[in-house]
Design a protein around this motif. Structure first.
Motif, short mmCIF file in Angstrom:
data_model
loop_
_atom_site.label_atom_id
_atom_site.label_comp_id
_atom_site.label_asym_id
_atom_site.label_seq_id
_atom_site.Cartn_x
_atom_site.Cartn_y
_atom_site.Cartn_z
N SER A 1 -141.66 17.03 -43.52
CA SER A 1 -140.98 18.04 -42.72
C SER A 1 -141.68 19.53 -43.64
O SER A 1 -141.82 19.42 -44.73
N TYR B 1 -134.89 17.21 -32.17
CA TYR B 1 -135.41 17.04 -33.42
C TYR B 1 -134.90 15.55 -33.77
O TYR B 1 -135.64 14.75 -34.25
N ARG C 1 -142.02 23.79 -43.43
CA ARG C 1 -140.98 24.80 -43.12
C ARG C 1 -141.97 26.14 -43.14
O ARG C 1 -142.89 26.26 -43.96
N LYS D 1 -137.18 10.02 -50.91
CA LYS D 1 -137.25 11.39 -50.56
C LYS D 1 -138.10 12.17 -51.69
O LYS D 1 -137.77 11.98 -52.74
N ILE E 1 -132.91 15.30 -42.68
CA ILE E 1 -133.64 13.99 -42.39
C ILE E 1 -133.03 12.87 -43.29
O ILE E 1 -132.65 11.87 -42.99
N THR F 1 -144.63 14.67 -38.10
CA THR F 1 -144.55 16.04 -38.81
C THR F 1 -143.57 16.84 -37.82
O THR F 1 -143.37 16.89 -36.56
N LEU F 2 -142.45 17.26 -38.60
CA LEU F 2 -141.20 17.93 -37.98
C LEU F 2 -141.29 19.39 -38.81
O LEU F 2 -141.51 19.62 -39.84
N ASN F 3 -140.93 20.34 -37.93
CA ASN F 3 -140.82 21.76 -38.65
C ASN F 3 -139.32 21.87 -38.56
O ASN F 3 -138.49 21.91 -37.59
N TYR F 4 -138.65 22.45 -39.70
CA TYR F 4 -137.57 22.76 -39.92
C TYR F 4 -136.81 23.74 -38.86
O TYR F 4 -135.83 23.50 -38.24
#
Length: 195
Positions: A73, A161, A75, A50, A2, A148-151
């Motif tokens: 992010s 993505y 995981r 970050k 990211i 919300t993102l998943n690795y």
């Protein structure tokens, strides 16, 4: 990843440039955020912070007060613990390193998830489990401007993505291929340098 995407889009890390003031004084923990951090972000400038912010009421209230766009992010917990373990084993200053070095790899890995620092209430495995659980619960209950993102999504479909990030930040979707190529080149550089 990211961070690389944001850099490519012209964002500047609050803590990485002389063009920005990063005030991380008076934090209870390195991963927290503060009012001063957000007060120093210039208006109408592409800036990001970050962090691996812990879920607690102080961080939550600061995010709620300043209403930034938040990219979260996540995981897979198993992969998180493996990545954490590998980090510990190359970071001799990590507090767990001295307890793990010299053990058989399987025993060392198990111990990395279960031993507690004297200042911690939870083992690392419990900590990360509750970190995920509590942030997910808070996000469902409150109206943050977040994605919300998943690795694992990145591993399975890089372009989708990237597209989600561009959409969230109101950037042109035509940049997806360009950014995908850029990220591949960055990954190759890391591999060449043994990282």
């Amino acid at each position: 990843i990211i961070e690389n995407i944001l850099d490519y889009l012209g964002y500047i890390g609050q803590d990485k440039s002389c063009l920005r003031i990063f005030d991380n004084r008076s934090l209870e923990h390195d991963h927290n955020v503060s009012n001063n951090m957000f007060k120093k972000i210039p208006n109408n400038k592409f800036t990001y912070i970050k962090t691996h912010s812990h879920y607690d009421q102080k961080n939550y209230k600061i995010i709620k007060k300043f209403k930034p766009k938040v990219i979260i992010s996540l995981r897979n917990l198993k992969d998180t613990m493996i990545s954490r373990y590998l980090h510990i084993m190359v970071e001799k200053n990590h507090w767990q390193y001295k307890y793990l070095i010299g053990l058989e790899p399987a025993e060392s890995f198990k111990k990395s998830m279960t031993i507690k620092d004297v200042n911690d209430n939870y083992s690392p495995l419990e900590y990360f489990y509750y970190w995920l659980l509590n942030w997910k619960k808070e996000l469902k209950q409150n109206k943050f401007n977040y994605i919300t993102l998943n690795y694992e999504e990145f591993e399975n479909d890089k372009k989708n993505y990237i597209s989600k990030i561009l959409n969230f930040l109101n950037f042109d979707q035509n940049l997806v291929d360009e950014i995908s190529t850029y990220l591949e080149k960055e990954q190759e550089k890391l591999k060449r340098n043994g990282l």
